[in-house]
Design a protein around this motif. Sequence first.
Motif, PDB file in Angstrom:
ATOM      1  N   UNK A 180      47.826  47.807  52.065  1.00 12.17           N
ATOM      2  CA  UNK A 180      48.067  46.403  51.756  1.00 12.17           C
ATOM      3  C   UNK A 180      46.812  45.623  52.138  1.00 12.17           C
ATOM      4  N   UNK A 181      46.365  44.755  51.214  1.00 14.51           N
ATOM      5  CA  UNK A 181      45.203  43.913  51.467  1.00 14.51           C
ATOM      6  C   UNK A 181      45.566  42.465  51.152  1.00 14.51           C
ATOM      7  N   UNK A 182      44.831  41.536  51.755  1.00 12.57           N
ATOM      8  CA  UNK A 182      45.013  40.125  51.437  1.00 12.57           C
ATOM      9  C   UNK A 182      43.819  39.674  50.604  1.00 12.57           C
ATOM     10  N   UNK A 183      44.091  39.001  49.512  1.00 15.59           N
ATOM     11  CA  UNK A 183      43.034  38.533  48.618  1.00 15.59           C
ATOM     12  C   UNK A 183      42.421  37.271  49.225  1.00 15.59           C
ATOM     13  N   UNK A 184      41.095  37.241  49.328  1.00 12.03           N
ATOM     14  CA  UNK A 184      40.395  36.118  49.951  1.00 12.03           C
ATOM     15  C   UNK A 184      39.755  35.180  48.935  1.00 12.03           C
ATOM     16  N   UNK A 185      39.368  35.700  47.782  1.00 13.17           N
ATOM     17  CA  UNK A 185      38.648  34.918  46.782  1.00 13.17           C
ATOM     18  C   UNK A 185      39.400  34.922  45.461  1.00 13.17           C
ATOM     19  N   UNK A 186      39.268  33.828  44.711  1.00 15.43           N
ATOM     20  CA  UNK A 186      39.832  33.774  43.368  1.00 15.43           C
ATOM     21  C   UNK A 186      41.158  33.046  43.307  1.00 15.43           C
ATOM     22  N   UNK A 187      41.744  33.096  42.134  1.00 19.25           N
ATOM     23  CA  UNK A 187      42.990  32.362  41.866  1.00 19.25           C
ATOM     24  C   UNK A 187      44.142  32.846  42.735  1.00 19.25           C
ATOM     25  N   UNK A 188      44.129  34.128  43.105  1.00 22.16           N
ATOM     26  CA  UNK A 188      45.231  34.709  43.883  1.00 22.16           C
ATOM     27  C   UNK A 188      44.947  34.719  45.381  1.00 22.16           C
ATOM     28  N   UNK A 189      43.984  33.913  45.832  1.00 22.23           N
ATOM     29  CA  UNK A 189      43.595  33.886  47.250  1.00 22.23           C
ATOM     30  C   UNK A 189      44.809  33.620  48.135  1.00 22.23           C
ATOM     31  N   UNK A 190      44.904  34.378  49.232  1.00 22.85           N
ATOM     32  CA  UNK A 190      46.007  34.222  50.173  1.00 22.85           C
ATOM     33  C   UNK A 190      47.176  35.148  49.897  1.00 22.85           C
ATOM     34  N   UNK A 191      47.212  35.758  48.726  1.00 21.96           N
ATOM     35  CA  UNK A 191      48.318  36.644  48.381  1.00 21.96           C
ATOM     36  C   UNK A 191      48.014  38.079  48.802  1.00 21.96           C
ATOM     37  N   UNK A 192      49.074  38.872  48.917  1.00 25.37           N
ATOM     38  CA  UNK A 192      48.936  40.277  49.284  1.00 25.37           C
ATOM     39  C   UNK A 192      49.057  41.155  48.043  1.00 25.37           C
ATOM     40  N   UNK A 193      48.339  42.267  48.061  1.00 29.19           N
ATOM     41  CA  UNK A 193      48.417  43.251  46.986  1.00 29.19           C
ATOM     42  C   UNK A 193      48.179  44.625  47.597  1.00 29.19           C
TER      43      UNK A 193
END
Length: 111
Positions: A13-26
Amino acid sequence: MSETESYPELGQVVQILQGREAGQFAIVIEKVDSRFVLLADGDKRKYDRPKKKNVQHIAFTSFISPEVQRSLLETGRVTNGKLRYAINKFVEESQTDLKKGDQLDGKRRCN
């Protein structure tokens, strides 16, 4: 930073830091090359339409889903339901850890 520290594992599991989905997990579902991974969350980002992300634009968590990792290694794919389940499990565990920490902090202030 060593190569292993700066590169996520399958099923991590990673947290997105950049872009439109910033702050979300994937979840990492594939390693493209030394700089890029494919991410999916099973909800907005389905397995069959993953997001290609630069590893410098994501924050790694220590949580690796054994179910997702096993499925990717055995069959080469994973269901969107499994991805959603793994992310929900991670979020619940991290919130539980935060609540435990808050209670400890509250007890310290009372003493």
